[in-house]
Scaffold this motif. Structure first.
Motif: not given
Length: 260
Positions: A212-240
């Motif tokens: 948290r102290a050294t990462a540019p965003l001053n935070d780490t992932a949680t299960p919920e933030t990882v889930a949001q990334i998964v949703l992003g790939l599913l909803i907006g990643g049809d060409l990826t």
């Protein structure tokens, strides 16, 4: 793709990242299959939460290291829902062993980790191929790790199994198009019980504070933030397809990558 009324299997979804993904999918109106290998109570608790969001849910026990279990999981899904649109290969395991302790791992440790972390996703994708190809747009997302990108993590065997999963992602993306997109999500340090138990409370807290102290965003992932990334790939990643998305608050941009 549109997730409302779609059907998704989430392996290893009785707790942690898998449970968070299942809940996030249900919030989008996606019917979900909750899979577990040991934690029946956890799986049913997640199922209750998803059903409360108005979707249909199937709870299915299966060990992804066993091919017969993978096939039975997909068959039960199609029998219940008549389709399969999304496969989230989230089930995983590790053995915590310091990287410098080469004597701490043996052949069986590698075989056990590869069976779940690498062979499991392959077997699940193979079992699901026909059902996924039957849809005009389908997605497979493999839950990898920064360990597979940087050779860090809970053990060398774990890092190797996740590195192999990233290569598998590219190979499957190449052969399953055009109907099926195959991508990987690579979390860094993920807050939660799984890492705290594996690392020990004191070490877990130190790594969390350091990241948290050294990462540019001053935070780490949680299960919920990882889930949001998964949703992003599913909803907006049809060409990826064939890509690996790192989720670590930018910690990898530092000279030293935190170990998982």
């Amino acid at each position: 793709m549109k997730l409302k009324d779609a059907v998704a299997i989430v392996t290893g979804s009785s707790s942690g990242i898998g449970a968070a993904i299942a809940r996030a999918l249900a919030e989008q109106g996606c019917h979900v299959v909750i899979n577990y290998s040991r934690n029946d109570a956890g799986a049913r608790a997640v199922a209750t939460e998803c059903e409360a969001l108005g979707v249909r849910v199937l709870v299915q026990k299966a060990n992804v290291a066993e091919d017969d279990d993978c096939r039975a999981l997909v068959e039960a899904t199609v029998a219940r829902f008549g389709r399969l649109d999304v496969l989230i290969n989230n089930a995983g395991t590790t053995q915590f062993c310091a990287h410098e302790n080469l004597a701490g791992l043996d052949k069986q440790d590698f075989l056990d980790l590869y069976a779940v972390n690498t062979i499991g996703p392959f077997q699940m994708t193979r079992a699901a191929e026909a059902a996924l190809r039957a849809q005009p747009i389908a997605h497979v997302i493999n839950m990898a790790s920064i360990a597979g990108l940087a050779g860090v993590g809970s053990s060398i065997a774990y890092a190797a199994s996740k590195g192999a999963l990233l290569t598998l992602t590219k190979s499957l993306a190449r052969v399953l198009g055009p109907q099926v997109r195959v991508n990987a999500v690579c979390p860094g340090f993920v807050q939660g019980e799984w890492l705290e138990k594996g690392l020990g409370k004191e070490r877990y807290g130190k790594i969390l504070d350091q990241t948290r102290a050294t990462a540019p965003l001053n935070d780490t992932a949680t299960p919920e933030t990882v889930a949001q990334i998964v949703l992003g790939l599913l909803i907006g990643g049809d060409l990826t397809t064939g890509e690996s998305l790192l989720v670590d608050g930018g910690a990898h941009l530092n000279s030293g990558v935190p170990r998982r």
